[in-house]
Scaffold this active site. Sequence first.
Site, PDB file in Angstrom:
ATOM      1  N   TYR A  55      31.180  33.477 -29.107  1.00  0.00           N
ATOM      2  CA  TYR A  55      30.273  32.858 -28.178  1.00  0.00           C
ATOM      3  C   TYR A  55      30.781  32.617 -26.571  1.00  0.00           C
ATOM      4  O   TYR A  55      29.977  32.745 -25.813  1.00  0.00           O
ATOM      5  CB  TYR A  55      30.220  31.313 -28.903  1.00  0.00           C
ATOM      6  CG  TYR A  55      29.072  31.434 -29.894  1.00  0.00           C
ATOM      7  CD1 TYR A  55      29.748  31.445 -31.254  1.00  0.00           C
ATOM      8  CD2 TYR A  55      27.633  31.596 -29.752  1.00  0.00           C
ATOM      9  CE1 TYR A  55      28.677  31.573 -32.278  1.00  0.00           C
ATOM     10  CE2 TYR A  55      26.829  31.839 -30.813  1.00  0.00           C
ATOM     11  CZ  TYR A  55      27.499  31.844 -32.202  1.00  0.00           C
ATOM     12  OH  TYR A  55      26.592  32.156 -33.326  1.00  0.00           O
ATOM     13  N   GLN A  88      13.741  31.375 -29.709  1.00  0.00           N
ATOM     14  CA  GLN A  88      14.690  31.725 -30.866  1.00  0.00           C
ATOM     15  C   GLN A  88      15.821  32.209 -29.862  1.00  0.00           C
ATOM     16  O   GLN A  88      17.287  32.328 -30.277  1.00  0.00           O
ATOM     17  CB  GLN A  88      14.519  32.831 -31.587  1.00  0.00           C
ATOM     18  CG  GLN A  88      13.147  32.911 -32.434  1.00  0.00           C
ATOM     19  CD  GLN A  88      12.941  34.003 -33.350  1.00  0.00           C
ATOM     20  OE1 GLN A  88      13.188  34.232 -34.360  1.00  0.00           O
ATOM     21  NE2 GLN A  88      11.933  34.864 -32.587  1.00  0.00           N
ATOM     22  N   ASN A  89      15.696  32.202 -28.592  1.00  0.00           N
ATOM     23  CA  ASN A  89      17.092  32.522 -27.820  1.00  0.00           C
ATOM     24  C   ASN A  89      17.881  31.314 -27.269  1.00  0.00           C
ATOM     25  O   ASN A  89      17.395  30.313 -27.026  1.00  0.00           O
ATOM     26  CB  ASN A  89      16.537  33.279 -26.444  1.00  0.00           C
ATOM     27  CG  ASN A  89      15.785  34.677 -26.724  1.00  0.00           C
ATOM     28  OD1 ASN A  89      16.108  35.249 -28.057  1.00  0.00           O
ATOM     29  ND2 ASN A  89      14.806  35.138 -25.983  1.00  0.00           N
ATOM     30  N   VAL A  90      19.162  31.532 -27.255  1.00  0.00           N
ATOM     31  CA  VAL A  90      20.186  30.486 -27.135  1.00  0.00           C
ATOM     32  C   VAL A  90      20.459  30.588 -25.515  1.00  0.00           C
ATOM     33  O   VAL A  90      21.149  29.672 -25.049  1.00  0.00           O
ATOM     34  CB  VAL A  90      21.235  30.610 -28.002  1.00  0.00           C
ATOM     35  CG1 VAL A  90      20.901  30.349 -29.319  1.00  0.00           C
ATOM     36  CG2 VAL A  90      22.257  31.923 -27.784  1.00  0.00           C
ATOM     37  N   HIS A 106      16.935  27.825 -32.205  1.00  0.00           N
ATOM     38  CA  HIS A 106      18.204  28.145 -32.719  1.00  0.00           C
ATOM     39  C   HIS A 106      19.329  27.723 -31.946  1.00  0.00           C
ATOM     40  O   HIS A 106      20.369  28.148 -32.063  1.00  0.00           O
ATOM     41  CB  HIS A 106      18.360  29.488 -32.877  1.00  0.00           C
ATOM     42  CG  HIS A 106      17.398  30.331 -33.669  1.00  0.00           C
ATOM     43  ND1 HIS A 106      16.980  31.459 -33.864  1.00  0.00           N
ATOM     44  CD2 HIS A 106      16.694  29.756 -34.848  1.00  0.00           C
ATOM     45  CE1 HIS A 106      16.109  31.865 -34.962  1.00  0.00           C
ATOM     46  NE2 HIS A 106      15.862  30.605 -35.646  1.00  0.00           N
ATOM     47  N   GLY A 172       8.834  39.786 -28.033  1.00  0.00           N
ATOM     48  CA  GLY A 172      10.438  40.315 -28.096  1.00  0.00           C
ATOM     49  C   GLY A 172      11.003  39.945 -29.420  1.00  0.00           C
ATOM     50  O   GLY A 172      12.046  39.286 -29.259  1.00  0.00           O
TER      51      GLY A 172
END
Length: 230
Positions: A55, A88-90, A106, A172
Amino acid sequence: MTKKKIVVLSGAGMSAESGIQTFRGAGGLWNGHDVMEVASPEGWEANPKVVLEFYNQRRKNAHEVKPNQGHLLLAEMEKDYDIQIITQNVDNLHERAGSSNVLHLHGELFKVRSTVDDSLVYELDGWELNWGDKCELGSQLRPNIVWFGEAVPLISTAFTIAKTADIFVIIGTSMAVYPAASIVDYVAHQIPKYIIDPDIPPVYGINNLHKIEMGAGEGLAELIEILRSS
Ligand code: APR
């Protein structure tokens, strides 16, 4: 006159034109990693330093890129529409582009949380979270990300938002991961739905679906024209 409500479900493809890898396409992030090693509670238990490093690299990359045309157009659309993004992107590119209603299904790369109390969430300054970085209760901090096998705390909120859509836009995402992929099922049948993707994923049984086979930036410009003339 009240603005029409556009609910957007975005995925990794939304950030592709910013230079952030998607997960499952060619060169996708999961191609180079064992998902369960770096994005699951088991992986964290087994080797937390590998997870922290994974990460840290993603945060470093996300720090260096900027919002693309697609993010900017979505932010601009707030002038004419009531836009609610479920991502859904972080990464934080929707926010950095100026979008004001963003729900991260997410989790968020630039937030970290206590491993003994989920409600203790902190903004991370910089891009590194290391072993030994502790919460106020003295426990190790972890990425504030929903890992495979973990519950998706905001999914019922997302279902509720989907029901309020006058227009639903999917951008996307391969629609391969649940429960995110089932959000579209909570949008009323008669509501117009658009999917923007240069490689439209297999989507079955979705009523009133219009396909825009383009990248996020070009596809959103096309959608704005379609909505203007409808
Ligand atoms: N513009 C729009 N879409 C694009 C672009 C682009 N420039 N480039 C690629 N895409 C599309 C791909 O065709 C694909 O359909 O983006 C989608 C990316 O799919 P995935 O890599 O599966 O990403 P996503 O659907 O967001 O994954 C969902 O899986 O790994 C988990 O938690 C992770 O949130 C992620 C979830």
